[in-house]
Motif scaffolding. Structure first.
Motif, short mmCIF file in Angstrom:
data_model
loop_
_atom_site.label_atom_id
_atom_site.label_comp_id
_atom_site.label_asym_id
_atom_site.label_seq_id
_atom_site.Cartn_x
_atom_site.Cartn_y
_atom_site.Cartn_z
N GLU A 193 61.64 -62.13 68.19
CA GLU A 193 61.92 -62.36 69.31
C GLU A 193 62.85 -63.49 69.70
O GLU A 193 63.52 -64.27 70.58
CB GLU A 193 60.75 -62.52 70.24
N THR B 148 66.87 -63.87 70.42
CA THR B 148 66.59 -65.30 72.34
C THR B 148 68.01 -65.62 71.68
O THR B 148 68.53 -66.04 72.75
CB THR B 148 65.56 -65.60 72.45
N GLU C 135 70.74 -64.39 71.77
CA GLU C 135 71.50 -63.99 73.57
C GLU C 135 72.37 -65.27 74.53
O GLU C 135 72.84 -65.01 74.70
CB GLU C 135 69.58 -63.29 74.08
N ALA D 63 67.40 -71.27 76.48
CA ALA D 63 67.59 -70.06 75.40
C ALA D 63 65.60 -71.08 74.49
O ALA D 63 64.94 -70.00 74.74
CB ALA D 63 67.81 -69.46 74.48
N LYS E 134 62.59 -70.87 77.13
CA LYS E 134 62.45 -69.52 77.63
C LYS E 134 61.44 -68.99 76.14
O LYS E 134 60.11 -68.49 76.62
CB LYS E 134 63.42 -68.62 77.30
N LEU E 135 61.43 -69.51 74.74
CA LEU E 135 60.44 -69.15 74.04
C LEU E 135 59.56 -69.28 73.82
O LEU E 135 58.49 -68.94 73.55
CB LEU E 135 61.33 -68.76 72.51
#
Length: 463
Positions: A421, A425, A428, A447, A450-451
């Motif tokens: 993931e 990420t 992205e 990012a 988010k992770l």
């Protein structure tokens, strides 16, 4: 020869990897199997050949070469051990199948798991650590590539056995280099040189339309990991997750921001092809001659040589800055031997097969037939590998790059339960910076935050 690569997340949620598997985070074997390596006496007194089921992700040419090795082993151990190979799909699918098998209590004896699944495999508590076999038999790991041992060693213990491993390289169109007055034996070494070379290699037609880009590569998260390692920047905290559980990723580091901004500038100036995250498109852009330089795995070498109408050259993966210390991390997969739910005879037989795959002879066949590294460095001297290198000297570049790479925390790579993931990420955020007005620093910082939530979920799920 193309390698199997993942492009999707392992599962929808990070914590789902371990939730529902009661042994996650456990160091004991539970019922029905030992996580200690048995000795050779475990194979004594068997009524028939010990059956070993091997789950893997090798198809097409790679699968054919692997099946040949399986047949050779079975012929040598007829009546004693029989290995049955079973293709499970790509890396993600194989890991998902293995996870389901853990929950059902019906795992294969050996499973091939890609590098990003390493922390999960440790947390699942199902496998006999590779170090246990090494210690039991006083097995000599000296011929095994140091960089590979470095990656798969966690907390001072070798956890799995490297098998089909690769490293990314810089590939060039040597014909285009000569046409542009560049030395095809001297590929660019850092971002500044790539831009300089791309300015000479880019060809524009009437109206300024680009007919050939100087550079073009996929927006691939593995490349960020590689650039960071070569700049001596850890990918995640706590010593790349090897001195304690990783709690955050560091791909908002200024070096990564600079890389993404450089990439964006190359595209904006018409020097690099805007290829996005599609690996197939990036490969086709190079083999068709539309991009004169690209970044790809050693696993793409065979395909590039076969599909290109020009002479293909290869060089070391580039640095961000000329004075970066370099180093190289690996990709691909390793072999894990399941102990829980299996007899000592099956576990020992599995180890006998893994040893066979790691011999210089087997690795010579494997390297020559697939393009993957010879994890046993003595395999490069085998007849198959030597013949391949004589015909295509480009194959030796990856081995040289690893041989010249320092083994340290940065080149060991990040050990984290949500690495798949994390890679997605990062991609992205990278792509967002390229196709929107979002500054690279903002996209990468968002990012990273988010992770962090997904890392927290996973770490909580394994206690």
């Amino acid at each position: 020869m193309r390698r199997t690569r993942t492009r999707t997340a392992l599962v929808a949620g990070a914590a789902a990897l371990c939730l529902g598997i009661t042994s996650c985070g456990s160091d004991d074997a539970g019922a029905g199997g030992s996580l200690e390596a048995p000795g050779p006496e475990a194979l004594e007194g068997q009524d028939g050949p010990v059956q070993v089921e091997f789950w893997h992700s090798m198809d097409s040419t790679n699968g054919q070469v692997l099946n040949g090795l399986i047949d050779a082993f079975n012929a040598e151990h007829q009546g004693e051990i029989k290995v049955t190979g079973s293709f499970q799909g790509d890396y993600d699918t194989t890991l998902a199948q293995h996870r389901a098998a853990i929950q059902q209590g019906n795992t294969a004896n050996i499973v091939q798991i890609f590098d990003l699944g390493t922390q999960f495999m440790i947390d699942s508590g199902q496998t006999v650590p590779a170090q246990s076999f090494v210690d039991k038999d006083s097995y000599d790991t000296g011929p095994i590539e140091d960089a590979l041992l470095n990656y798969f060693t966690v907390d001072g213990q070798l956890r799995s056995f490297p098998f089909n491993n690769s490293t990314p390289l810089m590939y060039i169109n040597k014909d285009a280099f000569e046409e542009a007055g560049l030395d095809p034996e001297q590929p660019p070494k850092d971002l500044a040189e790539i831009r300089e070379y791309a300015e000479a290699l880019t060809v524009k037609g009437p109206g300024g339309q680009v007919e050939r880009y100087g550079f073009g590569a996929a927006v691939y998260g593995w490349f960020i990991e590689q650039f960071m390692a070569r700049a001596a920047v850890p990918y995640c905290d706590n010593g790349n997750g090897r001195e304690g559980r990783a709690e955050e990723v560091l791909f908002d580091d200024p070096n990564v921001v600079e890389l993404v901004e450089w990439w964006q500038g190359m595209i904006d100036d018409g020097l690099a092809a805007p290829l996005g995250r599609n690996l197939d498109d990036a490969q086709s852009s190079f083999t068709s001659g539309r991009a004169a330089m690209t970044l790809e795995s050693t696993g793409a070498m065979g395909g590039f040589l076969e599909q290109s109408s020009f002479e293909v050259g290869a060089g070391y993966f580039p640095l961000i800055h000329a004075d970066d210390p370099a180093g190289s991390i690996i990709g691909g997969a390793s072999l894990w031997i399941n102990g829980q739910g299996h007899s000592d005879a099956e576990t020992r037989a599995s180890w006998e097969f893994v040893q066979f795959l790691l011999t210089a002879q087997s690795q010579s066949v494997w390297h020559a037939g697939t393009g993957y590294l010879s994890v046993n460095t003595e395999g490069y001297d085998g007849p198959e590998a030597s013949e391949r290198a004589a015909e295509f000297p480009q194959f030796s570049v990856a081995a040289d790059q690893l041989a010249n790479s320092e083994t340290n925390i940065n080149t060991a790579g990040c050990m984290m339960g949500v690495m798949s993931e994390a890679r997605m990420t990062a991609e992205e955020a990278w792509e967002e910076a390229l196709v929107t007005d979002t500054p690279a620093a903002d996209a990468l910082t968002a990012a990273t935050e988010k992770l962090a939530r997904k890392i927290d979920e996973y770490n909580a799920s394994v206690g």
